[in-house]
Design a protein around this motif. Structure first.
Motif, PDB file in Angstrom:
ATOM      1  N   VAL A   1      -8.180  44.696  64.226  1.00 31.25           N
ATOM      2  CA  VAL A   1      -7.042  44.283  63.400  1.00 31.25           C
ATOM      3  C   VAL A   1      -6.345  43.164  64.162  1.00 31.25           C
ATOM      4  CG1 VAL A   1      -4.897  44.987  62.277  1.00 31.25           C
ATOM      5  CG2 VAL A   1      -6.803  46.623  62.477  1.00 31.25           C
ATOM      6  N   CYS A   2      -6.199  42.007  63.515  1.00 35.62           N
ATOM      7  CA  CYS A   2      -5.702  40.810  64.194  1.00 35.62           C
ATOM      8  C   CYS A   2      -4.471  40.231  63.529  1.00 35.62           C
ATOM      9  CB  CYS A   2      -6.794  39.736  64.204  1.00 35.62           C
ATOM     10  SG  CYS A   2      -8.330  40.273  64.971  1.00 35.62           S
TER      11      CYS A   2
ATOM     12  N   GLU B   1      -0.586  37.074  57.389  1.00 35.40           N
ATOM     13  CA  GLU B   1      -0.311  37.109  58.817  1.00 35.40           C
ATOM     14  C   GLU B   1      -1.378  37.884  59.578  1.00 35.40           C
ATOM     15  OE1 GLU B   1       3.234  38.484  61.923  1.00 35.40           O
ATOM     16  OE2 GLU B   1       3.560  38.694  59.771  1.00 35.40           O
ATOM     17  N   TYR B   2      -2.107  38.760  58.869  1.00 34.06           N
ATOM     18  CA  TYR B   2      -3.094  39.620  59.506  1.00 34.06           C
ATOM     19  C   TYR B   2      -4.465  39.464  58.870  1.00 34.06           C
ATOM     20  CZ  TYR B   2       0.787  41.940  61.806  1.00 34.06           C
ATOM     21  OH  TYR B   2       1.881  42.188  62.587  1.00 34.06           O
ATOM     22  N   PHE B   3      -5.500  39.764  59.653  1.00 35.08           N
ATOM     23  CA  PHE B   3      -6.865  39.823  59.142  1.00 35.08           C
ATOM     24  C   PHE B   3      -7.641  40.828  59.983  1.00 35.08           C
ATOM     25  CE2 PHE B   3      -6.849  36.354  62.276  1.00 35.08           C
ATOM     26  CZ  PHE B   3      -7.996  36.584  63.032  1.00 35.08           C
ATOM     27  N   THR B   4      -8.798  41.237  59.473  1.00 30.01           N
ATOM     28  CA  THR B   4      -9.657  42.125  60.249  1.00 30.01           C
ATOM     29  C   THR B   4     -11.025  41.488  60.438  1.00 30.01           C
ATOM     30  OG1 THR B   4     -10.467  43.347  58.308  1.00 30.01           O
ATOM     31  CG2 THR B   4      -8.549  44.261  59.467  1.00 30.01           C
ATOM     32  N   VAL B   5     -11.633  41.818  61.564  1.00 30.33           N
ATOM     33  CA  VAL B   5     -13.036  41.498  61.837  1.00 30.33           C
ATOM     34  C   VAL B   5     -13.691  42.851  62.047  1.00 30.33           C
ATOM     35  CG1 VAL B   5     -14.669  40.326  63.351  1.00 30.33           C
ATOM     36  CG2 VAL B   5     -12.404  39.317  62.939  1.00 30.33           C
ATOM     37  N   SER B   6     -14.653  43.187  61.188  1.00 29.53           N
ATOM     38  CA  SER B   6     -15.270  44.504  61.260  1.00 29.53           C
ATOM     39  C   SER B   6     -16.777  44.379  61.434  1.00 29.53           C
ATOM     40  CB  SER B   6     -14.924  45.333  60.025  1.00 29.53           C
ATOM     41  OG  SER B   6     -15.162  44.617  58.831  1.00 29.53           O
TER      42      SER B   6
ATOM     43  N   LEU C   1      -9.988  49.913  65.526  1.00 28.75           N
ATOM     44  CA  LEU C   1     -10.229  51.126  64.749  1.00 28.75           C
ATOM     45  C   LEU C   1     -11.711  51.483  64.787  1.00 28.75           C
ATOM     46  CD1 LEU C   1      -8.164  50.096  61.590  1.00 28.75           C
ATOM     47  CD2 LEU C   1      -7.354  51.370  63.596  1.00 28.75           C
ATOM     48  N   ARG C   2     -12.008  52.759  64.886  1.00 31.26           N
ATOM     49  CA  ARG C   2     -13.398  53.232  64.845  1.00 31.26           C
ATOM     50  C   ARG C   2     -13.574  54.236  63.746  1.00 31.26           C
ATOM     51  NH1 ARG C   2     -16.003  51.967  69.947  1.00 31.26           N
ATOM     52  NH2 ARG C   2     -14.417  51.113  71.267  1.00 31.26           N
TER      53      ARG C   2
END
Length: 161
Positions: free
Chosen positions: A120-121, A67-72, A160-161
């Motif tokens: 965070v998506c 359900e979630y993913f991140t782009v960093s 997030l940083r």
């Protein structure tokens, strides 16, 4: 998401020239890959990130199942690592073993301590890009004999940083 958080960058430069990592899964089992196609914007009154993943990529399975993913996004000093993560498959090797990146929990999914910024998506939408709706010159350049891309749109629920 705390809408008071300020987030600015040259997004065209960031995705196209500097790249990013797309990560999906849990701390117990996840995969990450370099992405250079993506965008940020607003859809359905929500801040969103859009990414594109070939159906043949191992990360695609994690994107479909989670359900979630991140782009960093990373500093220039990580460029070589991002190059390796974009060219090797997590199906065939442990990409994280030699990457030098440190996985850490980001909400319901994963990012890396070395990231300058992580979005965070929560996945809102997935659709296969239909080559019949893409100009022939682009199909010839990007899809000749290769797997199609799926487009994923996720609501940015945290920065997030």
């Amino acid at each position: 998401m705390d809408h008071k958080v300020s987030f600015t960058m040259d997004i065209f430069e960031q995705f196209d020239k500097k790249w990013a990592l797309l990560t999906a899964g849990s701390m117990e089992k996840f995969n990450t890959m370099t992405v250079s196609w993506g965008g940020l914007g607003t859809l359905w009154g929500k801040p969103v990130a859009t990414v594109y993943v070939r159906q043949s990529r191992y990360t695609h399975e994690f994107m479909d199942n989670g359900e979630y993913f991140t782009v960093s996004f990373y500093p220039e000093s990580c460029r070589k690592i991002l190059g390796v993560l974009g060219s090797k498959s997590g199906r065939e090797m442990d990409k994280m073993k030699d990457s030098g990146l440190t996985p850490e929990k980001a909400g319901e999914t994963v990012t890396f301590q070395e990231a300058e910024v992580t979005l965070v998506c929560r996945k809102l939408f997935r659709q296969t890009l239909d080559s019949a709706n893409i100009p022939a010159d682009i199909v010839n350049q990007y899809y000749e004999g290769q797997a199609d891309h799926d487009m994923y749109i996720g609501e940015v629920v945290d920065i997030l940083r």
